[in-house]
Design an enzyme around this catalytic site. Structure first.
Site, PDB file in Angstrom:
ATOM      1  N   LYS A  81       0.832  -1.198   0.000  1.00 24.56           N
ATOM      2  CA  LYS A  81       0.000   0.000   0.000  1.00 24.56           C
ATOM      3  C   LYS A  81       0.869   1.252   0.000  1.00 24.56           C
ATOM      4  O   LYS A  81       1.925   1.291   0.639  1.00 24.56           O
ATOM      5  CB  LYS A  81      -0.887  -0.052   1.245  1.00 24.56           C
ATOM      6  N   SER A 156      -9.283   1.977   2.641  1.00 21.42           N
ATOM      7  CA  SER A 156      -8.231   2.711   1.965  1.00 21.42           C
ATOM      8  C   SER A 156      -7.214   1.834   1.270  1.00 21.42           C
ATOM      9  O   SER A 156      -6.342   2.325   0.552  1.00 21.42           O
ATOM     10  CB  SER A 156      -7.523   3.618   2.975  1.00 21.42           C
ATOM     11  N   SER A 180     -10.432  -0.737   6.391  1.00 23.51           N
ATOM     12  CA  SER A 180      -9.614  -0.453   5.210  1.00 23.51           C
ATOM     13  C   SER A 180      -8.871  -1.646   4.633  1.00 23.51           C
ATOM     14  O   SER A 180      -8.362  -1.571   3.521  1.00 23.51           O
ATOM     15  CB  SER A 180      -8.600   0.655   5.529  1.00 23.51           C
TER      16      SER A 180
END
Length: 489
Positions: A81, A156, A180
């Protein structure tokens, strides 16, 4: 060699193939890179590419395999990420003012996967500040769902989930404070694990320009993502060690073995509705089908229990705690406006939106009171898990929805079976595990009538990550697990 031969294999299967010399690490990396270059223009999952170093790492992996110096992730291509620091690459968290910030060292989890032999291809897209279930920002643009580019991949960790679904390696690293990890897994039909709070050290998963020091952010975790439940366990083992620089304070949270190995031994509570928000019929139908299958397999399945903590009280508490964290870094003028709005609330306003506003202005004394309430909640869960081994429930109330980038999230609406509800209120489902810090494993269980993935989260007792992961593997075997998006296999 056609990339389809290896694209959707698990990391475990790729490891076996690498050791048997059926494929090389360099070939796997080259195939993944070619697939990204060929397909990612329409998905935009990979926001920062690191292909040159990935190819070097793949060559080194092949040399290690030739020497029989094999580690847990040797030669496995993967992504991380964007919010993780990777030395030499930008870390922005989607903030335009930090678009030129370059990390000087790897985040601890990144360093560990590299040390375990993984080949890091690049970084995946995120929403601004990691604060949305959609993944878009003004630096890298919008990430689309591989099952339907007009819909969100989640957030996210949406870029990571989209990358997994699109076949850009079998593993990724994500993070979670409001679903997320789990929401993107649900929307993209992949797997994710929210570890027990503080199990995985988060050093280097910090917004720029903060230094990469040990930091246990309240409620937040970092964790693994994959397309198979077994791979989640393997990746978790690599990253779940104490932070070695916390001399004198470092500790290992000892994980017990899974409670059971066979599905017939599990005692499971299946929830499909929440008192503060309805669940779409497509999600309820999928859960009902899973509950029936589990019962036929011999598991003890209940649909209600008086031992379950009050979901209304815990959701309201979660709103306060979450927004005390999420609003802490806001500009002073924005924070003051929220506090002023909270002061005007009626004392009997117990809506989720009101609790979010109150959370933004919590004093330290008020936060300590909330933390005490959380301790009581954890005690209730402890009692619950003496009688049950897991809770299986939705991750979010609907499958993936169309992109909605309107700036005020509190004004957005989510459509559930033709009725509109507040967008941010969807937090109630991920909050079940997040507020008390419990482990939760998200796996796909089917597709909606529109062909969109539907997932569930398996919530377990404190530190019993291996129990939820084992149950996830058993369910995956019974139901088939990940299904590639149309046109991608």
């Amino acid at each position: 060699m056609a990339d389809a031969e290896w694209t959707y294999k698990s990391a475990r299967a790729l490891s076996r193939a690498l050791l048997a010399r059926k494929v090389s690490a360099l070939e796997l990396a080259q195939d993944a890179i070619a697939r990204i270059e060929r397909r990612d223009a329409g998905i935009n999952a990979i926001c920062v590419r690191d292909f040159s170093r990935a190819l070097d790492a793949a060559r080194a992996a092949d040399e290690a395999i030739a020497r029989r110096d094999v580690r847990p992730l040797t030669g496995i291509p993967m992504t991380v990420k964007e919010s993780y620091n990777v030395a030499g690459l930008p870390t922005t968290w989607g903030f335009v003012q930090h678009k030129d910030f370059i990390a000087k060292e790897d985040a601890l989890a990144v360093a560990r996967v590299k040390a375990a032999g993984a080949v890091v291809l690049g970084k995946t897209n995120v929403p601004v500040g990691l604060a949305d279930w959609q993944s878009y920002n003004d630096i890298y643009g919008t990430t689309n769902n591989p099952f339907d580019p007009g819909r969100t991949p989640g957030g996210s960790s949406g870029g990571s989930a989209a990358a997994l679904a699109a076949g850009y390696g079998p593993l990724s690293l994500g993070s979670d404070i409001g679903g997320s990890l789990r929401a993107p897994a649900h929307y993209c039909g992949v797997c994710a694990h929210k570890p027990t709070h503080a199990l995985v050290p988060a050093r280097g998963h910090t917004p720029p320009p903060l230094p990469p020091l040990p930091y246990a952010r309240d409620l937040a975790v970092v964790g693994p993502m994959s397309r198979s439940a077994g791979d989640l366990s393997d990746l978790l083992e690599v990253i779940a060690e104490p932070d070695e620089i916390e001399a004198g304070r470092g500790y290992r949270l000892a994980l017990p073995a899974a409670r059971h190995q066979g599905i017939r031994d599990y005692r499971i509570l299946v929830l499909d509705t929440h008192p503060l928000q309805p669940t779409a019929a497509s999600v309820r139908t999928a859960l009902d089908g899973l509950a029936g299958q589990l019962a036929k397999s011999g598991a003890r399945v209940a649909r209600e229990s008086g031992l379950l903590p009050d979901l209304v009280d815990s959701s309201l508490l979660y709103m306060r705690l979450l927004y005390s964290v999420m609003t802490a870094a806001l500009p002073n003028e924005v924070h003051e406006r929220m506090k002023a709005a909270a002061a005007k609330l009626k004392p009997d306003d117990s809506s989720l939106a009101a609790e979010r506003l109150r959370g933004a202005g919590l004093s330290h004394r008020e936060w300590l009171v909330c933390d005490g309430r959380r301790a009581a909640l954890r005690a209730q869960w402890r009692a619950f898990f003496r009688e049950f081994d897991a809770v299986i429930c939705p991750v979010m109330p609907t499958p993936a929805y169309p992109h909605d980038h309107s700036p005020d999230q509190e004004a957005r609406r989510i459509v559930i079976d033709d009725r509109e509800f507040p967008y941010v209120d969807q937090l109630v489902w991920p909050g079940i595990a997040t507020c008390p810090g419990l482990p939760a494993t998200s796996i796909p269980i089917g597709l909606s009538s529109e062909g969109l993935p539907i997932g569930v989260q398996i919530v377990g007792a404190w530190l019993e990550d291996r129990t939820t992961l084992r149950l996830a593997e058993l369910i995956e075997r019974a139901r088939g697990g990940f299904v590639p998006p149309p046109g991608f296999a």
